[in-house]
Design an enzyme around this catalytic site. Structure first.
Site, PDB file in Angstrom:
ATOM      1  N   LYS A   5       0.854  -1.194   0.000  1.00  0.00           N
ATOM      2  CA  LYS A   5       0.000   0.000   0.000  1.00  0.00           C
ATOM      3  C   LYS A   5       0.880   1.230   0.000  1.00  0.00           C
ATOM      4  O   LYS A   5       2.016   1.138   0.479  1.00  0.00           O
ATOM      5  CB  LYS A   5      -0.954   0.022   1.188  1.00  0.00           C
ATOM      6  CG  LYS A   5      -0.360  -0.277   2.561  1.00  0.00           C
ATOM      7  CD  LYS A   5       0.815   0.465   3.079  1.00  0.00           C
ATOM      8  CE  LYS A   5       0.718   1.946   3.312  1.00  0.00           C
ATOM      9  NZ  LYS A   5       2.005   2.547   3.814  1.00  0.00           N
ATOM     10  N   TYR A  37      -4.365   4.120   6.507  1.00  0.00           N
ATOM     11  CA  TYR A  37      -4.858   3.165   7.515  1.00  0.00           C
ATOM     12  C   TYR A  37      -6.122   3.683   8.185  1.00  0.00           C
ATOM     13  O   TYR A  37      -7.058   2.917   8.454  1.00  0.00           O
ATOM     14  CB  TYR A  37      -3.779   2.892   8.575  1.00  0.00           C
ATOM     15  CG  TYR A  37      -2.665   2.028   8.051  1.00  0.00           C
ATOM     16  CD1 TYR A  37      -2.814   0.652   7.949  1.00  0.00           C
ATOM     17  CD2 TYR A  37      -1.460   2.589   7.631  1.00  0.00           C
ATOM     18  CE1 TYR A  37      -1.800  -0.148   7.448  1.00  0.00           C
ATOM     19  CE2 TYR A  37      -0.439   1.799   7.134  1.00  0.00           C
ATOM     20  CZ  TYR A  37      -0.613   0.434   7.041  1.00  0.00           C
ATOM     21  OH  TYR A  37       0.390  -0.349   6.532  1.00  0.00           O
TER      22      TYR A  37
HETATM   23  P1  NAD Z   1      12.451   1.834   1.760  1.00  0.00           P
HETATM   24  O1  NAD Z   1      12.900   3.161   1.277  1.00  0.00           O
HETATM   25  O2  NAD Z   1      13.032   1.322   3.037  1.00  0.00           O
HETATM   26  O3  NAD Z   1      12.687   0.725   0.645  1.00  0.00           O
HETATM   27  C1  NAD Z   1      12.378   0.952  -0.703  1.00  0.00           C
HETATM   28  C2  NAD Z   1      13.209   0.039  -1.572  1.00  0.00           C
HETATM   29  O4  NAD Z   1      12.944   0.339  -2.938  1.00  0.00           O
HETATM   30  C3  NAD Z   1      14.722   0.204  -1.352  1.00  0.00           C
HETATM   31  O5  NAD Z   1      15.331  -1.038  -1.265  1.00  0.00           O
HETATM   32  C4  NAD Z   1      15.178   0.940  -2.596  1.00  0.00           C
HETATM   33  O6  NAD Z   1      16.504   0.611  -2.971  1.00  0.00           O
HETATM   34  C5  NAD Z   1      14.190   0.431  -3.648  1.00  0.00           C
HETATM   35  N1  NAD Z   1      14.060   1.339  -4.781  1.00  0.00           N
HETATM   36  C6  NAD Z   1      13.992   0.953  -6.067  1.00  0.00           C
HETATM   37  N2  NAD Z   1      13.943   1.996  -6.876  1.00  0.00           N
HETATM   38  C7  NAD Z   1      13.985   3.098  -6.099  1.00  0.00           C
HETATM   39  C8  NAD Z   1      13.986   4.494  -6.374  1.00  0.00           C
HETATM   40  N3  NAD Z   1      13.903   4.975  -7.617  1.00  0.00           N
HETATM   41  N4  NAD Z   1      14.034   5.335  -5.322  1.00  0.00           N
HETATM   42  C9  NAD Z   1      14.074   4.894  -4.045  1.00  0.00           C
HETATM   43  N5  NAD Z   1      14.090   3.559  -3.737  1.00  0.00           N
HETATM   44  C10 NAD Z   1      14.049   2.677  -4.760  1.00  0.00           C
HETATM   45  O7  NAD Z   1      10.867   1.894   1.869  1.00  0.00           O
HETATM   46  P2  NAD Z   1       9.906   0.912   2.678  1.00  0.00           P
HETATM   47  O8  NAD Z   1       9.596   1.529   3.990  1.00  0.00           O
HETATM   48  O9  NAD Z   1      10.440  -0.468   2.653  1.00  0.00           O
HETATM   49  O10 NAD Z   1       8.555   1.021   1.812  1.00  0.00           O
HETATM   50  C11 NAD Z   1       8.391   0.330   0.589  1.00  0.00           C
HETATM   51  C12 NAD Z   1       6.884   0.183   0.285  1.00  0.00           C
HETATM   52  O11 NAD Z   1       6.266  -0.522   1.339  1.00  0.00           O
HETATM   53  C13 NAD Z   1       6.131   1.504   0.175  1.00  0.00           C
HETATM   54  O12 NAD Z   1       5.123   1.406  -0.796  1.00  0.00           O
HETATM   55  C14 NAD Z   1       5.481   1.674   1.548  1.00  0.00           C
HETATM   56  O13 NAD Z   1       4.285   2.436   1.531  1.00  0.00           O
HETATM   57  C15 NAD Z   1       5.200   0.236   1.905  1.00  0.00           C
HETATM   58  N6  NAD Z   1       5.193   0.016   3.357  1.00  0.00           N
HETATM   59  C16 NAD Z   1       4.158  -0.682   3.887  1.00  0.00           C
HETATM   60  C17 NAD Z   1       4.126  -0.930   5.249  1.00  0.00           C
HETATM   61  C18 NAD Z   1       3.022  -1.776   5.831  1.00  0.00           C
HETATM   62  O14 NAD Z   1       2.858  -1.785   7.050  1.00  0.00           O
HETATM   63  N7  NAD Z   1       2.281  -2.505   5.021  1.00  0.00           N
HETATM   64  C19 NAD Z   1       5.133  -0.436   6.074  1.00  0.00           C
HETATM   65  C20 NAD Z   1       6.187   0.283   5.499  1.00  0.00           C
HETATM   66  C21 NAD Z   1       6.207   0.499   4.136  1.00  0.00           C
END
Ligand code: NAD
Length: 369
Positions: free
Chosen positions: A138, A223
């Site tokens: 999401k 949420y």
């Molecule tokens: P994050 O920044 O920690 O990780 C993102 C990943 O995407 C990294 O490994 C990064 O290298 C990669 N990536 C690929 N192309 C990229 C670009 N152009 N720019 C930046 N990063 C790039 O983020 P996250 O917290 O892991 O979040 C990722 C997804 O998960 C988002 O959509 C977020 O909304 C979702 N999320 C959901 C929950 C949940 O509880 N369901 C919790 C946190 C995040």
């Protein structure tokens, strides 16, 4: 009997009974007695950031119907670390430019897209074209058009698409849906909700409009929006909203905080907020004709609990929400039945969030069809 002392088995039984009479609750109810899997589905994680590292990969180790078999990453050094830690063969390691090669890899059944919001469509469509089912985090995407393209691509490929709405598998949230549906405290009238945290890193993609789609509404407000929808059991017909920015350096592109109101067809009103400015809001409270119930915290990975106006508590043993979400999706695929959290559910939220932003920009109420 106090819900505090209700066993998980009783809860599942209660949910199953309630599910028979309440379709929406049925859509949220966990599958109780799943058969032993003939084979586990292979999951490949696209994006090895915080969520994949700290939640999803560990959760995969405790799933019954899934196993981590592949990764998609743009960082060769990360690939090396994951390869060693999770015993992933070289042939199952991809980058964002060669995902189409997954088409002939039978080890991978599902791609779990965990990249920034504005890349979800690109990665989902590539996975679908490679013949994989997709579980996407999401918010689904940053626009209605791209969300629809994801649905279309998965349909065209004949593959399932689910959105990572982990709270649809969370017992305290399900219990509150039951209280609302069964009108334990009478008809629901008002819903309040909020989620936020203090954003640290000023350079991260969550502050970049193109990659995030918006600010705290898209990230965590979703949420509270979801809660207002599953607690009312209805879709909003109109929304109004207001945003604020007190740190224009950090919040150049997205809102810092937002408050919105939604009206539902039966007359239920919701008042919700989301913020990147302060930590501490993580709740919903439902006011009904003869009382109220609330969760606080309501949206965390664990420790969710709440109270009711009759003095009872709402508390269940923690589950791994991500493992439950992935196992459910795997079962849907194995049993060839639709997921309870399909792309269409993600699209509905994106549509409503876009209407909320439109309302904030215009200062006017926006109607939703
Ligand atoms: P994050 O920044 O920690 O990780 C993102 C990943 O995407 C990294 O490994 C990064 O290298 C990669 N990536 C690929 N192309 C990229 C670009 N152009 N720019 C930046 N990063 C790039 O983020 P996250 O917290 O892991 O979040 C990722 C997804 O998960 C988002 O959509 C977020 O909304 C979702 N999320 C959901 C929950 C949940 O509880 N369901 C919790 C946190 C995040």
């Amino acid at each position: 009997m106090s819900t505090q002392f209700q066993s998980r088995r009783d809860f599942i039984k209660t949910s199953a009974l309630a599910a028979a009479s309440a379709p929406f609750l049925g859509a949220l109810a966990p599958r109780a007695f799943a058969a032993e899997p003939e084979r586990k589905l292979g999951f490949a994680l696209a994006g090895l950031g915080s969520l994949s590292t700290h939640q999803i990969a560990p959760a995969l180790q405790s799933t019954k119907f899934c196993k981590l078999t592949g990764i998609i990453t743009g960082h060769p050094a990360k690939a090396e670390r994951w390869k060693t830690q999770y015993n992933i063969p070289d042939k199952n390691i991809y980058n964002y430019d060669n995902m189409e090669k997954m088409a002939d890899n039978l080890d991978i059944d599902v791609v779990y897209v965990v990249t920034p919001n504005g890349l979800h469509a690109e990665h989902t469509i590539k996975a679908a074209k490679a013949g994989k089912h997709v579980l996407c985090e999401k918010p689904m995407e940053v626009s209605v058009e791209r969300s629809q393209q994801m649905i279309d691509a998965c349909k065209k490929a004949g593959k399932q698409l689910a959105i990572g709405y982990r709270l649809h598998f969370d017992p305290p949230n399900l219990e509150c849906v039951r209280l609302a549906r069964e009108k334990t405290f009478g008809a629901v009238r008002l819903i309040e909700g909020g989620y936020g945290f203090s954003m640290g890193d000023p350079t991260q993609w969550r502050l970049n409009k193109e990659l995030a789609g918006g600010g705290p509404l898209m990230d965590v407000g979703i949420y509270a929006l979801q809660a207002s929808r599953y607690l009312s059991g209805e879709e909003p017909v109109e929304v109004s909203a207001i945003t604020t920015v007190t740190d224009p350096v950090k919040f150049k592109e997205v809102e810092e905080s937002i408050v919105w109101q939604a009206k539902f067809p039966s007359g239920v009103l919701a008042q919700c907020s989301a913020t990147y400015k302060v930590s501490g809001t993580n709740f919903f409270r439902v006011h009904a004709d003869r009382g109220w119930f609330e969760l606080n915290p309501a949206y965390s990975y664990n420790g969710i609990h709440g109270r009711r106006s009759d003095g009872q508590t709402i508390q269940f043993p923690d589950i791994d929400q991500f493992a439950a979400e992935m196992d459910d999706f795997a079962q849907c695929i194995l049993e060839n039945r639709p997921t309870k959290v399909p792309g269409e559910e993600g699209l509905r939220d994106v549509k409503i969030m876009m209407a909320i932003y439109k309302a904030a920009r215009s200062g006017k109420t926006v109607e939703l069809s």
